[in-house]
Motif scaffolding. Structure first.
Motif, PDB file in Angstrom:
ATOM      1  N   VAL A 187       0.752  -1.311   0.042  1.00  0.00           N
ATOM      2  CA  VAL A 187       0.038  -0.009  -0.040  1.00  0.00           C
ATOM      3  C   VAL A 187       0.807   1.224  -0.097  1.00  0.00           C
ATOM      4  O   VAL A 187       0.549   2.097  -0.579  1.00  0.00           O
ATOM      5  CB  VAL A 187      -1.022   0.091   1.288  1.00  0.00           C
ATOM      6  CG1 VAL A 187      -1.790   1.378   1.379  1.00  0.00           C
ATOM      7  CG2 VAL A 187      -2.012  -1.100   1.116  1.00  0.00           C
ATOM      8  N   GLN A 188       2.007   1.221   0.677  1.00  0.00           N
ATOM      9  CA  GLN A 188       2.991   2.456   0.905  1.00  0.00           C
ATOM     10  C   GLN A 188       3.643   2.666  -0.240  1.00  0.00           C
ATOM     11  O   GLN A 188       3.753   3.735  -0.509  1.00  0.00           O
ATOM     12  CB  GLN A 188       3.659   2.134   1.863  1.00  0.00           C
ATOM     13  CG  GLN A 188       3.211   1.874   3.441  1.00  0.00           C
ATOM     14  CD  GLN A 188       4.105   1.764   4.705  1.00  0.00           C
ATOM     15  OE1 GLN A 188       5.482   1.636   4.417  1.00  0.00           O
ATOM     16  NE2 GLN A 188       3.612   1.321   5.694  1.00  0.00           N
ATOM     17  N   VAL A 189       3.935   1.719  -1.222  1.00  0.00           N
ATOM     18  CA  VAL A 189       4.642   2.084  -2.516  1.00  0.00           C
ATOM     19  C   VAL A 189       3.855   2.168  -3.566  1.00  0.00           C
ATOM     20  O   VAL A 189       4.380   2.560  -4.636  1.00  0.00           O
ATOM     21  CB  VAL A 189       5.716   0.775  -2.648  1.00  0.00           C
ATOM     22  CG1 VAL A 189       6.719   0.573  -1.355  1.00  0.00           C
ATOM     23  CG2 VAL A 189       5.067  -0.513  -2.875  1.00  0.00           C
ATOM     24  N   CYS A 190       2.469   1.842  -3.564  1.00  0.00           N
ATOM     25  CA  CYS A 190       1.677   1.935  -4.761  1.00  0.00           C
ATOM     26  C   CYS A 190       1.391   3.472  -5.030  1.00  0.00           C
ATOM     27  O   CYS A 190       1.020   4.203  -4.388  1.00  0.00           O
ATOM     28  CB  CYS A 190       0.307   1.397  -4.680  1.00  0.00           C
ATOM     29  SG  CYS A 190      -0.769   1.217  -6.011  1.00  0.00           S
ATOM     30  N   ILE A 230      -4.559  -0.387  -4.387  1.00  0.00           N
ATOM     31  CA  ILE A 230      -4.622  -1.473  -3.255  1.00  0.00           C
ATOM     32  C   ILE A 230      -5.530  -1.089  -2.291  1.00  0.00           C
ATOM     33  O   ILE A 230      -5.202  -0.171  -1.478  1.00  0.00           O
ATOM     34  CB  ILE A 230      -3.125  -1.880  -2.797  1.00  0.00           C
ATOM     35  CG1 ILE A 230      -2.218  -2.163  -3.928  1.00  0.00           C
ATOM     36  CG2 ILE A 230      -3.247  -2.838  -1.815  1.00  0.00           C
ATOM     37  CD1 ILE A 230      -0.724  -2.451  -3.603  1.00  0.00           C
ATOM     38  N   HIS A 231      -6.278  -1.908  -1.975  1.00  0.00           N
ATOM     39  CA  HIS A 231      -7.584  -1.794  -1.083  1.00  0.00           C
ATOM     40  C   HIS A 231      -7.664  -2.794   0.007  1.00  0.00           C
ATOM     41  O   HIS A 231      -7.407  -4.078  -0.251  1.00  0.00           O
ATOM     42  CB  HIS A 231      -8.880  -1.359  -1.680  1.00  0.00           C
ATOM     43  CG  HIS A 231      -8.742  -0.429  -2.487  1.00  0.00           C
ATOM     44  ND1 HIS A 231      -9.171   0.776  -2.038  1.00  0.00           N
ATOM     45  CD2 HIS A 231      -8.168  -0.260  -3.939  1.00  0.00           C
ATOM     46  CE1 HIS A 231      -8.823   1.977  -3.328  1.00  0.00           C
ATOM     47  NE2 HIS A 231      -8.550   0.958  -4.266  1.00  0.00           N
ATOM     48  N   GLN A 283      -7.401  -9.798   3.730  1.00  0.00           N
ATOM     49  CA  GLN A 283      -6.116  -9.273   2.969  1.00  0.00           C
ATOM     50  C   GLN A 283      -6.511  -8.269   2.138  1.00  0.00           C
ATOM     51  O   GLN A 283      -7.447  -7.686   2.067  1.00  0.00           O
ATOM     52  CB  GLN A 283      -5.903 -10.473   2.047  1.00  0.00           C
ATOM     53  CG  GLN A 283      -6.902 -10.780   0.978  1.00  0.00           C
ATOM     54  CD  GLN A 283      -6.434 -11.776  -0.190  1.00  0.00           C
ATOM     55  OE1 GLN A 283      -6.465 -12.859   0.228  1.00  0.00           O
ATOM     56  NE2 GLN A 283      -6.017 -11.372  -1.356  1.00  0.00           N
ATOM     57  N   PHE A 284      -5.350  -7.609   1.445  1.00  0.00           N
ATOM     58  CA  PHE A 284      -5.298  -6.490   0.268  1.00  0.00           C
ATOM     59  C   PHE A 284      -5.861  -7.095  -0.996  1.00  0.00           C
ATOM     60  O   PHE A 284      -5.608  -8.136  -1.082  1.00  0.00           O
ATOM     61  CB  PHE A 284      -3.923  -5.835   0.550  1.00  0.00           C
ATOM     62  CG  PHE A 284      -3.886  -5.008   1.709  1.00  0.00           C
ATOM     63  CD1 PHE A 284      -4.517  -3.960   2.303  1.00  0.00           C
ATOM     64  CD2 PHE A 284      -2.812  -5.416   2.472  1.00  0.00           C
ATOM     65  CE1 PHE A 284      -4.324  -3.125   3.389  1.00  0.00           C
ATOM     66  CE2 PHE A 284      -2.422  -4.799   3.672  1.00  0.00           C
ATOM     67  CZ  PHE A 284      -3.136  -3.609   4.281  1.00  0.00           C
ATOM     68  N   ARG A 294     -10.752  -8.979  -8.441  1.00  0.00           N
ATOM     69  CA  ARG A 294     -11.848  -8.285  -9.530  1.00  0.00           C
ATOM     70  C   ARG A 294     -13.269  -7.931  -8.838  1.00  0.00           C
ATOM     71  O   ARG A 294     -13.991  -7.003  -9.002  1.00  0.00           O
ATOM     72  CB  ARG A 294     -12.055  -9.067 -10.853  1.00  0.00           C
ATOM     73  CG  ARG A 294     -11.465  -8.392 -12.029  1.00  0.00           C
ATOM     74  CD  ARG A 294     -11.832  -8.943 -13.217  1.00  0.00           C
ATOM     75  NE  ARG A 294     -11.509 -10.375 -13.690  1.00  0.00           N
ATOM     76  CZ  ARG A 294     -10.306 -10.998 -13.625  1.00  0.00           C
ATOM     77  NH1 ARG A 294      -9.622 -10.740 -12.999  1.00  0.00           N
ATOM     78  NH2 ARG A 294     -10.394 -12.163 -14.069  1.00  0.00           N
ATOM     79  N   ALA A 295     -13.795  -9.186  -8.185  1.00  0.00           N
ATOM     80  CA  ALA A 295     -15.079  -9.068  -7.676  1.00  0.00           C
ATOM     81  C   ALA A 295     -15.213  -8.221  -6.606  1.00  0.00           C
ATOM     82  O   ALA A 295     -16.127  -7.610  -6.504  1.00  0.00           O
ATOM     83  CB  ALA A 295     -15.212 -10.602  -7.009  1.00  0.00           C
ATOM     84  N   PHE A 296     -14.093  -8.027  -5.650  1.00  0.00           N
ATOM     85  CA  PHE A 296     -14.201  -6.928  -4.622  1.00  0.00           C
ATOM     86  C   PHE A 296     -14.472  -5.634  -5.022  1.00  0.00           C
ATOM     87  O   PHE A 296     -15.186  -4.768  -4.574  1.00  0.00           O
ATOM     88  CB  PHE A 296     -13.026  -6.761  -4.048  1.00  0.00           C
ATOM     89  CG  PHE A 296     -12.915  -5.741  -2.726  1.00  0.00           C
ATOM     90  CD1 PHE A 296     -13.245  -6.284  -1.635  1.00  0.00           C
ATOM     91  CD2 PHE A 296     -12.369  -4.590  -3.047  1.00  0.00           C
ATOM     92  CE1 PHE A 296     -13.270  -5.322  -0.652  1.00  0.00           C
ATOM     93  CE2 PHE A 296     -12.282  -3.642  -1.804  1.00  0.00           C
ATOM     94  CZ  PHE A 296     -12.851  -4.106  -0.767  1.00  0.00           C
ATOM     95  N   PHE A 297     -14.237  -5.246  -6.463  1.00  0.00           N
ATOM     96  CA  PHE A 297     -14.461  -4.029  -7.232  1.00  0.00           C
ATOM     97  C   PHE A 297     -15.649  -3.864  -7.932  1.00  0.00           C
ATOM     98  O   PHE A 297     -16.114  -2.905  -8.463  1.00  0.00           O
ATOM     99  CB  PHE A 297     -13.105  -3.474  -7.735  1.00  0.00           C
ATOM    100  CG  PHE A 297     -12.083  -3.350  -6.763  1.00  0.00           C
ATOM    101  CD1 PHE A 297     -11.993  -2.111  -6.249  1.00  0.00           C
ATOM    102  CD2 PHE A 297     -11.080  -4.308  -6.819  1.00  0.00           C
ATOM    103  CE1 PHE A 297     -10.845  -2.109  -5.344  1.00  0.00           C
ATOM    104  CE2 PHE A 297      -9.900  -4.231  -5.871  1.00  0.00           C
ATOM    105  CZ  PHE A 297      -9.880  -3.169  -5.108  1.00  0.00           C
TER     106      PHE A 297
END
Length: 77
Positions: free
Chosen positions: A18-21, A26-27, A32-33, A73-76
């Motif tokens: 998350v920090q480097v994206c 990244i969510h 998990q992320f 994919r499904a998360f979004f």
């Protein structure tokens, strides 16, 4: 194609990815992320930063983790 976070992240959730994206794609999905495949710019910074090797370029997903692409994919939807 985007990068995909596999279940190797579950329970670890280090957050280095998350920090480097550079595009904040990244969510947090709870256990998990996950990576938004429409926002991912395919830079690979997250994969390099992940301490547990949970992130793969989608075409390179190991057979055991093929379902991870659909989970991300499904998360979004």
């Amino acid at each position: 194609m985007s990068y995909v976070i596999t279940s190797r992240c579950a329970g670890v959730r280090d957050g280095a990815c998350v920090q480097v994206c550079p595009v904040a794609c990244i969510h947090d999905a709870g256990e998990q992320f996950v990576i938004d495949p429409d926002e991912c710019i395919h830079c690979g910074a997250c994969a390099v930063a992940c301490p547990v090797g949970a992130i793969f370029f989608a075409p390179d997903l190991p057979e055991a983790h093929r379902d991870a692409a659909e989970f991300n994919r499904a998360f979004f939807r």
